[in-house]
Design an enzyme around this catalytic site. Structure first.
Site, PDB file in Angstrom:
ATOM      1  N   ASP A 295       0.849  -0.848   0.319  1.00 15.45           N
ATOM      2  CA  ASP A 295      -0.167  -0.186   0.163  1.00 15.45           C
ATOM      3  C   ASP A 295       0.581   1.163  -0.152  1.00 15.45           C
ATOM      4  O   ASP A 295       1.560   1.201  -0.479  1.00 15.45           O
ATOM      5  CB  ASP A 295      -0.411   0.079   1.668  1.00 15.45           C
ATOM      6  CG  ASP A 295      -2.308   0.544   1.055  1.00 15.45           C
ATOM      7  OD1 ASP A 295      -2.295   2.094   0.676  1.00 15.45           O
ATOM      8  OD2 ASP A 295      -3.325   0.410   1.091  1.00 15.45           O
ATOM      9  N   HIS A 349      -3.106   3.793  -3.861  1.00 18.72           N
ATOM     10  CA  HIS A 349      -2.348   3.029  -3.226  1.00 18.72           C
ATOM     11  C   HIS A 349      -0.956   2.829  -2.953  1.00 18.72           C
ATOM     12  O   HIS A 349      -0.671   1.277  -2.537  1.00 18.72           O
ATOM     13  CB  HIS A 349      -3.320   1.857  -2.306  1.00 18.72           C
ATOM     14  CG  HIS A 349      -4.641   2.145  -1.309  1.00 18.72           C
ATOM     15  ND1 HIS A 349      -5.006   3.079   0.069  1.00 18.72           N
ATOM     16  CD2 HIS A 349      -6.423   2.305  -2.337  1.00 18.72           C
ATOM     17  CE1 HIS A 349      -6.079   3.384  -0.212  1.00 18.72           C
ATOM     18  NE2 HIS A 349      -7.008   3.246  -0.931  1.00 18.72           N
ATOM     19  N   GLU A 420     -10.443   3.673  -5.176  1.00 19.76           N
ATOM     20  CA  GLU A 420      -9.442   5.168  -3.795  1.00 19.76           C
ATOM     21  C   GLU A 420      -8.643   5.593  -4.823  1.00 19.76           C
ATOM     22  O   GLU A 420      -7.893   6.243  -4.194  1.00 19.76           O
ATOM     23  CB  GLU A 420      -9.445   4.849  -3.285  1.00 19.76           C
ATOM     24  CG  GLU A 420     -10.957   4.319  -1.854  1.00 19.76           C
ATOM     25  CD  GLU A 420     -10.032   3.651  -0.296  1.00 19.76           C
ATOM     26  OE1 GLU A 420     -11.673   4.255   0.289  1.00 19.76           O
ATOM     27  OE2 GLU A 420      -9.120   3.880   0.326  1.00 19.76           O
TER      28      GLU A 420
END
Ligand SMILES: *[C@@H]1O[C@H](CO)[C@@H](O)[C@H](O)[C@H]1NC(C)=O
Ligand SMILES: *[C@@H]1O[C@H](CO)[C@@H](O)[C@H](O)[C@H]1NC(C)=O
Ligand SMILES: *[C@@H]1O[C@H](CO)[C@@H](O)[C@H](O)[C@H]1NC(C)=O
Length: 629
Positions: A295, A349, A420
């Protein structure tokens, strides 16, 4: 975005959501007397049913403080705890639980017609024997599954030495006979038949357990179930292993993909701790370990062809998963019926681990890395997103994909991340580059990025698209931000792996770990919430499009210190939902007594296998089945 490129997606949305006292005392005193007699005599005889006559005079008030013995008797389908008295048959709680009630003490409960006998016998672990006609690699698989089964049985034994050599066994032999139809299948795939049939029968003094399965994976599940029909009975002088004398189980899973997602980027989790997760999965017949390995915080995975990733990205030099360790974990998991899907989440990420581009002449591979104020460019600190304009990014990704496919041997399932994306991050980066293309909608840039990496994935996979390429649901493939969005994805033709935040996010409910921004996803999801979530019950379309489900454990507030307890027993509740999908009473929306009892029995079983399973309730409830609902 052509739909065939992206057939599966999963949901990830963080934004939402006594009445005579004298008699009783006398009884207690009498019991203590019995105990003393028992202690004096136990060298030579085994205690069965105590008889109290003639020993009243031996009551000593000091003995009041000694252990009071209890017996559990099956009345009206549950085990009742009663103090031992004249004529009371002596039965341990574990034996009572196994033999009392309508549902077998198997977790997850079998999906097909099953019947478990109400009688048990004692055996010794060294009587277990495997018989099979299966050859070669399937034979190697079964032998190792049988060894694991044997270890599980040994783990139940509270007195190991005495039980191994003790004389007590009701039988002469205990044969486990396994037959497998398709012995050539030794790799788990989405269409692998995991069904099995198990029978236990007593022929004279010979116990026979037969497991019939189409594949070794079904056979392994059968062994797991057989291990659950065995328990430790602590009441005998030295304790003994017991098994039911009769059983018929027909069983197969609801979903082909039954996963646990674990994040090892926010906090590092060691390989031995991950192996325990795999052991827990095997005990619950879960079959996909979705490893969210990297991440924006850290990149702990060694990519042999791009060593910069872990050299720049790991928290510490000893917080790295080497390619060899991963390959070993893959084999360890395969033998436990679990496949490993590694996810390198991109383009968002991704930050730390991607910062070496400029030093090595490849330009900026990631933008907004560790940018502040972080809330402008990402959902949680630190920020970082791949640079879509740098062609080197795609080259590096192809090498990463190639190495991952090599390490895991997994060319059917591939997870590309994709959640995201923060368009503001890209926008502020693009504004700096005066020559860059003008995007009226940066979603197009995201779309282009995704198509490019899918092409790289295909190349990395030997020119063949992985049949199941998985991505998180995002603003790219859906609109609304609620799990009702699943409907939208399904009607767009996607197949789905459900990981609904409001039920199956096990990391939620531990409050905030930062000052700014909402606590990501409070409240805590208790096991009942996990258990009762049955998305496919509402819509027939869900049934046809749901190929899997997974429970997710993000690691912002977690490392291996609390790993077991955060996962279990909730992931076990999840496992039953996705394996046998038991009926839920729509009137009460409640959970039946037997489920509580069964899960409690399963907790003890998992604990004996060295898994730290959180307590379900006060121990009083365990000792008084059915009295706490
Ligand atoms: C298990 O039993 C069912 C029902 O009798 C049968 O249809 C199935 O073929 C059996 N499976 C195996 C592997 O023998
Ligand atoms: C700027 O944009 C152009 C055109 O998209 C691209 O070729 C170039 O690599 C970009 N420069 C940087 C520093 O990202
Ligand atoms: C992008 O748009 C701006 C303003 O509309 C314009 O000045 C610029 O020339 C455009 N750049 C490109 C590469 O088209």
């Amino acid at each position: 975005m052509p739909q065939d490129q992206w057939p599966i997606t999963s949901n990830r949305i963080k934004i939402m959501k006594a009445s005579d006292l004298r008699r009783a005392l006398l009884l207690l005193l009498l019991l203590c007397g019995v105990l003393m007699v028992y202690f004096f005599s136990q060298q030579t005889s085994r205690l069965t049913i105590p008889h109290l006559s003639g020993i009243e005079s031996s009551i000593d008030s000091a003995a009041l403080k000694t252990d009071v013995r209890w017996s559990w008797l099956c009345t009206k389908n549950h085990c009742e705890k009663i103090p031992l008295a004249t004529g009371t048959p002596m039965q341990s709680l574990s034996t009572c639980n196994m033999l009392c009630g309508d549902s077998p003490q198997i977790w997850p409960i079998p999906s097909g017609p099953s019947k478990i006998g109400t009688e048990a016998l004692a055996f010794r672990v060294n009587q277990l024997q495997l018989e099979t006609t299966v050859k070669e690699s399937a034979l190697a698989y079964l032998e190792q599954s049988f060894a694991a089964f044997n270890d599980n049985v040994v783990s139940y034994m509270k007195k190991r030495d005495s039980a191994l050599t003790q004389i007590r066994s009701d039988i002469d032999s205990f044969l486990v006979k396994i037959s497998v139809v398709q012995a050539n299948i030794i790799r788990l795939r989405m269409n692998t038949d995991e069904s099995y049939n198990l029978t236990v029968n007593l022929y004279g003094k010979n116990l026979l357990a037969s497991i019939n399965a189409y594949t070794v994976f079904g056979a392994r599940h059968g062994l797991e179930t057989l291990s659950q029909l065995i328990w430790w009975d602590e009441l005998d002088t030295s304790g003994t292993l017991r098994i039911v004398t009769n059983a018929i189980v027909h069983d197969k899973p609801l979903l082909p993909y039954r996963g646990i997602m674990l994040d090892t980027s926010r906090n590092f989790i060691s390989i031995p701790a991950i192996k325990k997760v795999i052991n827990g999965m095997a005990a619950n017949k879960l079959n996909v370990f979705h490893w969210h390995v990297s991440d924006s915080q850290s990149f702990p995975l060694e990519i042999p062809s791009v060593p910069q990733m872990h050299l720049y990205g790991a928290y510490q030099t000893d917080m790295v998963y080497t390619a060899q360790e991963v390959a070993e974990l893959v084999e360890y998991s395969r033998l436990k019926g679990v496949r490993i899907v590694i996810e390198i989440d991109i383009p968002a990420h991704a930050g730390n681990g991607w910062t070496w581009g400029p030093q090595e002449g490849l330009g900026e591979l990631a933008v907004c890395v560790n940018a502040q104020p972080w809330f402008m460019y990402c959902g949680e600190p630190p920020c970082g997103q791949l640079n879509p304009e740098n062609q080197q990014v795609y080259e590096v990704l192809e090498r990463i994909y190639r190495d991952i496919i090599k390490m895991t041997g997994e060319d059917e399932l591939f997870h590309i991340g994709g959640d995201e994306v923060n368009l503001d991050c890209w926008e502020q980066h693009l504004l700096k580059n005066l020559t860059s293309t003008n995007y009226t909608d940066l979603h197009n840039l995201w779309g282009e990025f995704t198509l490019k990496i899918l092409h790289k994935l295909e190349r990395a996979n030997g020119g063949r698209k992985p049949p199941y390429t998985i991505a998180w649901s995002s603003n790219l493939n859906m609109g609304a931000s609620d799990w009702s969005e699943t409907r939208e994805l399904i009607s767009d033709g996607y197949k789905v792996i459900l990981s609904h935040v409001n039920a199956w996010y096990l990391d939620c409910g531990f409050g905030r770990w930062r000052e700014r921004g909402e606590a990501a996803c409070d409240p805590y999801r208790p096991w009942q919430t996990v258990y009762l979530h049955q998305p496919w019950a509402y819509d027939p379309l869900y049934k046809s499009h749901t190929v899997g489900a997974e429970a997710c454990l993000w690691s912002e507030q977690l490392d291996e210190l609390s790993l077991d307890a955060r996962l279990w027993p909730r992931a076990a509740a999840f496992a039953e939902r996705v394996w046998s999908d038991p009926k839920i009473n729509p009137d009460t929306y409640g959970i039946a007594e037997d489920v509580y009892t069964r899960l409690s029995v399963h907790r003890d079983r998992m604990m004996s296998r060295d898994l730290g399973v959180e307590a379900l309730w006060p121990r009083w409830c365990t000792q008084n089945p059915g009295m706490c609902l």
